[in-house]
Write an enzyme that holds these catalytic residues in place. Structure first.
Site, PDB file in Angstrom:
ATOM      1  N   LYS A  71       0.820  -1.228   0.000  1.00 42.25           N
ATOM      2  CA  LYS A  71       0.018  -0.036   0.033  1.00 42.25           C
ATOM      3  C   LYS A  71       0.856   1.245   0.024  1.00 42.25           C
ATOM      4  O   LYS A  71       1.989   1.172   0.472  1.00 42.25           O
ATOM      5  CB  LYS A  71      -0.860  -0.156   1.225  1.00 42.25           C
ATOM      6  CG  LYS A  71      -2.089   0.923   1.109  1.00 42.25           C
ATOM      7  CD  LYS A  71      -3.151   0.454   2.511  1.00 42.25           C
ATOM      8  CE  LYS A  71      -3.889   1.467   2.615  1.00 42.25           C
ATOM      9  NZ  LYS A  71      -3.752   3.030   2.923  1.00 42.25           N
ATOM     10  N   CYS A  92       5.361   8.046  27.240  1.00 39.24           N
ATOM     11  CA  CYS A  92       4.536   8.840  26.405  1.00 39.24           C
ATOM     12  C   CYS A  92       3.189   8.111  26.224  1.00 39.24           C
ATOM     13  O   CYS A  92       3.155   7.072  25.378  1.00 39.24           O
ATOM     14  CB  CYS A  92       5.296   8.949  24.822  1.00 39.24           C
ATOM     15  SG  CYS A  92       4.308   9.617  23.452  1.00 39.24           S
ATOM     16  N   ASP A 118       7.409   3.356  -9.803  1.00 39.06           N
ATOM     17  CA  ASP A 118       6.321   4.232  -9.181  1.00 39.06           C
ATOM     18  C   ASP A 118       6.529   5.589  -9.791  1.00 39.06           C
ATOM     19  O   ASP A 118       7.502   6.215  -9.792  1.00 39.06           O
ATOM     20  CB  ASP A 118       6.665   4.170  -7.754  1.00 39.06           C
ATOM     21  CG  ASP A 118       5.644   4.994  -6.995  1.00 39.06           C
ATOM     22  OD1 ASP A 118       4.646   6.056  -7.635  1.00 39.06           O
ATOM     23  OD2 ASP A 118       5.255   4.797  -5.671  1.00 39.06           O
ATOM     24  N   CYS A 132       2.441   7.047  22.446  1.00 41.23           N
ATOM     25  CA  CYS A 132       3.300   6.108  21.934  1.00 41.23           C
ATOM     26  C   CYS A 132       2.769   4.888  22.286  1.00 41.23           C
ATOM     27  O   CYS A 132       2.782   3.787  21.597  1.00 41.23           O
ATOM     28  CB  CYS A 132       4.666   6.451  22.145  1.00 41.23           C
ATOM     29  SG  CYS A 132       5.389   7.946  21.577  1.00 41.23           S
ATOM     30  N   LYS A 167       7.979   1.477   1.288  1.00 38.71           N
ATOM     31  CA  LYS A 167       8.559   0.434   0.150  1.00 38.71           C
ATOM     32  C   LYS A 167       9.715   1.003  -0.328  1.00 38.71           C
ATOM     33  O   LYS A 167      10.590   0.078  -0.159  1.00 38.71           O
ATOM     34  CB  LYS A 167       7.369   0.646  -1.008  1.00 38.71           C
ATOM     35  CG  LYS A 167       6.152  -0.110  -0.479  1.00 38.71           C
ATOM     36  CD  LYS A 167       5.299  -0.250  -2.007  1.00 38.71           C
ATOM     37  CE  LYS A 167       5.130   1.059  -2.454  1.00 38.71           C
ATOM     38  NZ  LYS A 167       4.186   2.012  -2.020  1.00 38.71           N
TER      39      LYS A 167
END
Length: 348
Positions: A45, A289, A74, A292, A50
């Site tokens: 995706k 955090c 791409d 996080c 990537k």
């Protein structure tokens, strides 16, 4: 244990080991060590990293192979950004490497993408564009597929040890893998309608970069290309020569897209047994955090699902970094994580 089981001649310990399947190594070492590989596709995706992963893989491959080529299909062409170096349609050596080359192509640009201004000088040319678009629509994807075919022909002639494809988001990727079928289908359709489009075939060929030729010459050129295309198609379906690495993030939509991609790859008979899960958040116990920690819990849920669903895959876990991976040095540093599992702060 010497005795067989109930006369079957099978050692009992083989059955004892069967229920507990050891998880596969969470690295891409299997890819690096499989020296028979010629074509490696990296896809998934959009926005999952990537390009960073494909560039990192190419860097690691260059340390053990004679020559490595990374190709971006791409249109965004992010490998120029990743290596902080401008690349073109011609293989160019990556700075700092003697055996790593990169190139960028945009196979999606066909006749339909040409601007209307190009045809303004002559009404006949303007009409010609419409006719060419209609002709191309008779065998959709042929211009893109022929672009792939030409790239494959050139790449095969250059004899790189291995080629890494940094692919566009999923739809383009599947067209790339299916281009041999598209070209063969397109050739058959062209033979059926070549007399109808003969007056405009020269214009169409020029737009495709095939030179000045008539319909028969175009068909002949396509037929000459078919053996190369069929050879590449056979290699794509050979797990000894080709594999696909899926890149995703630990979120629902990305996991869904990855499953869809793996199903499509299975239909195309393309080998895939590696998944990279990128951008994982690992909370630092010394610097609490809430965001996080919340993010980590969500990701952990999808990671568990992936490990259950893909127990026969090598699942590589990569961290979300506080900086961009840009430039050959940073790509090289990041690439080490493909071979050595990341250790979060809490485990160091």
């Amino acid at each position: 244990m010497a005795a067989g089981v109930a006369g079957w001649g099978v050692e009992a310990e083989e059955f004892e080991d069967a229920p507990d399947v050891e998880p596969l190594e969470p690295t891409l070492s299997n890819i690096i060590e499989q020296r028979s590989l010629k074509w490696i596709f990296v896809g998934g995706k959009g926005g999952v990293g990537k390009t960073t992963c494909s560039c990192s893989l190419a860097v690691q491959l260059s340390k053990g192979r004679e020559s490595v080529l990374i190709i971006s299909t791409d249109p965004a062409h992010n490998i120029s950004d990743a290596f902080d170096q401008k690349f073109s349609k011609v293989p160019t050596k990556v700075k700092g490497y003697d055996n790593l080359f990169a190139m960028e192509i945009d196979p999606s640009l066909g006749v339909a993408e040409l601007p209307d201004e190009f045809f303004e000088e002559d009404n006949m040319l303007s009409m010609g564009k419409k006719m060419m678009q209609e002709a191309m629509s008779a065998f959709p994807g042929i211009d893109e597929a022929m672009s792939y075919a030409e790239v494959m022909r050139l790449v095969k002639g250059m004899n790189f040890s291995v080629v890494v494809f940094d692919t566009a988001p999923t739809g383009h990727t599947l067209r790339l893998l299916n281009f041999p079928t598209i070209v063969e289908r397109g050739l058959g359709r062209l033979m059926q309608i070549k007399n109808q489009i003969s007056p405009f075939i020269s214009q169409m060929c020029n737009m495709l970069g095939l030179g000045d030729m008539n319909a028969d010459q175009l068909a002949s050129k396509l037929e000459e290309t078919l053996p190369v295309i069929r050879s590449v198609s056979e290699q794509f379906k050979d797990p000894e020569q080709t594999t696909f690495i899926c890149v995703c993030i630990a979120e629902f939509l990305s996991l869904y897209e990855t499953e869809r991609l793996i199903q499509e790859l299975a239909k195309c008979k393309i080998d895939t047994h590696n998944i990279i899960v990128n951008q994982l958040v690992f909370p630092d116990p010394e610097k609490p955090c809430k965001m996080c920690e919340a993010r980590h819990k969500i990701q952990a849920k999808y990671l568990d699902q992936m490990e259950d669903l893909y127990e026969d895959f090598h699942i590589v876990k990569l961290p979300l970094l506080p900086h961009e991976v840009r430039g050959a040095d940073k790509v090289n540093t990041f690439s080490a994580l493909l071979l050595e599992p990341y250790k979060p702060p809490s485990t160091q």
